[in-house]
Design an enzyme around this catalytic site. Structure first.
Site, PDB file in Angstrom:
ATOM      1  N   SER A   1     -80.706   4.356  49.988  1.00 37.45           N
ATOM      2  CA  SER A   1     -81.626   4.594  48.874  1.00 37.45           C
ATOM      3  C   SER A   1     -81.757   3.332  48.034  1.00 37.45           C
ATOM      4  O   SER A   1     -80.772   2.820  47.503  1.00 37.45           O
ATOM      5  CB  SER A   1     -81.115   5.749  48.010  1.00 37.45           C
ATOM      6  OG  SER A   1     -82.026   6.060  46.981  1.00 37.45           O
TER       7      SER A   1
ATOM      8  N   SER B   1     -85.003   6.244  48.321  1.00 45.59           N
ATOM      9  CA  SER B   1     -85.263   5.387  47.162  1.00 45.59           C
ATOM     10  C   SER B   1     -85.823   6.113  45.945  1.00 45.59           C
ATOM     11  O   SER B   1     -86.413   7.190  46.039  1.00 45.59           O
ATOM     12  CB  SER B   1     -86.196   4.218  47.506  1.00 45.59           C
ATOM     13  OG  SER B   1     -85.669   3.454  48.555  1.00 45.59           O
TER      14      SER B   1
ATOM     15  N   ASP C   1     -82.477   2.022  44.735  1.00 45.80           N
ATOM     16  CA  ASP C   1     -82.508   2.564  43.373  1.00 45.80           C
ATOM     17  C   ASP C   1     -82.721   1.409  42.396  1.00 45.80           C
ATOM     18  O   ASP C   1     -81.783   0.689  42.045  1.00 45.80           O
ATOM     19  CB  ASP C   1     -81.211   3.303  43.077  1.00 45.80           C
ATOM     20  CG  ASP C   1     -80.874   4.318  44.166  1.00 45.80           C
ATOM     21  OD1 ASP C   1     -81.751   5.134  44.481  1.00 45.80           O
ATOM     22  OD2 ASP C   1     -79.756   4.272  44.700  1.00 45.80           O
TER      23      ASP C   1
END
Length: 352
Positions: free
Chosen positions: A270, A232, A272
């Site tokens: 991740s 992240s 984002d």
């Protein structure tokens, strides 16, 4: 001694940074950290104060953009729906989101009480990255004490690298952390600022690009590489541009360009996430007026702000890497500083 990316002669884009080249170049914005640094814990909290006064009384125009939603943030739904921010923004680790949210509620209740406001509902915004590679995350050591300390320490000149919410994060397999950058914009003779702060914890080592050069495949042989783009990144964008929440969201989307220029493909694992606000066009929570006046940029003039968001995001990520130090976390896990492995001053990809 750590240095920011520009001090190595690497200049990102063509835009002009503010005097600090940090998110706090936006007037009124402050940043504070509280770091937990023990043998078992490398973690903390970073708080972005959007204004010196009470944001609940006069809310800030705000927006959210989620590139990939593998995350556990709180407060984003109401920002998306109403287009306003009414608290500071706090960043921490994944399992501490609830405790930090609770501490932010306490902070806002106390602040509103001092201002003579009976608070019955509030929407704290809390973002997170998973720092469990270096931090025994299950013990959830970040709470009210750390949040209060971060708010109390908030300043315009703040540290970057392995500090606060970035104490235990990993970026492209190297030690990541907190990074920031800013750009100045001029409209009709008036100077405005757009600033970015990141909590970097993303990226596959082989994908890393520095100053436009693909260096990841060279460097992954020198460290324990990250083989997946996961972990992240939280991105906070602040500005004083007169924009609507819809226009602000358009600006936030361009932060993804900055991530891509660093080599990210925004992988499955991740989260984002971009949270943004402007200190212009504030919205009173009450009063007698039913119709409010709003100043906004002409739509086609957003072009410069798009470029500023992309450039500042890329530079903020690189600052988080350049400022980070090598960290040994719990279970003896080591994540090396990029500057120990790669000579940022070199023009020929020379290994140290």
């Amino acid at each position: 001694m750590s240095r920011r990316i520009r001090e190595y002669g690497i200049v990102i884009g063509s835009g002009t940074p503010g005097p600090r080249d940090q998110i706090t170049d936006v007037p009124g914005v402050l940043v504070g950290h509280a770091t937990v640094d023990t043998e078992e814990h490398k973690t903390g909290v970073t708080v972005v104060l959007p204004c010196p006064d009470n944001p609940f009384v006069e809310k800030l125009t705000a927006a959210v953009y989620v590139h990939n939603g593998f995350g556990k943030s709180q407060g984003l739904i109401q920002v998306e729906e109403l287009g306003t921010l009414e608290t500071p923004i706090a960043l921490t680790n994944t399992l501490n989101v609830g405790k930090v949210h609770d501490a932010m509620v306490d902070h806002m209740v106390e602040r509103c009480s001092r201002d003579g406001i009976e608070l019955t509902s509030v929407n704290p915004v809390v973002g997170e990255c998973n720092d469990s590679t270096l931090n025994r995350i299950q013990e959830r050591v970040v709470g009210k004490e750390q949040v209060d300390a971060a708010i109390a320490s908030a300043t315009a000149d703040f540290a970057e690298g392995a500090v606060g919410a970035g104490a235990g994060t990993v970026c492209f397999g190297f030690k990541g952390g907190i990074g920031s950058a800013s750009r100045q914009l001029c409209y009709e003779g008036e100077t405005y600022t757009l600033g970015v702060l990141v909590q970097s914890n993303f990226g596959r080592t082989g994908d890393l690009r520095l100053d436009g050069k693909p260096v990841g495949e060279l460097l992954e042989r020198q460290i324990t590489p990250a083989v997946l783009d996961r972990g992240s990144i939280m991105i906070v964008v602040a500005t004083d541009l007169p924009v609507s929440d819809r226009q602000l969201k358009r600006i936030l989307k361009r932060a993804g360009v900055g991530l891509s220029r660093c080599g990210s493909y925004m992988g499955h694992g991740s989260g984002d996430i971009v949270i943004g606000f402007t200190t212009a066009n504030r919205m009173p929570s009450g009063g007698k007026r039913e119709v409010l006046e709003y100043r906004v940029l002409r739509e086609d003039r957003l072009e410069d702000a798009f470029r500023a968001a992309a450039e500042a995001t890329e530079e903020a990520v690189l600052n988080s890497l350049a400022e980070a130090c090598t960290v040994t976390g719990y279970r003896g896990q080591v994540r090396r500083a990029l500057t120990e492995v790669y000579d940022l001053r070199s023009q020929a990809d020379r290994l140290l």
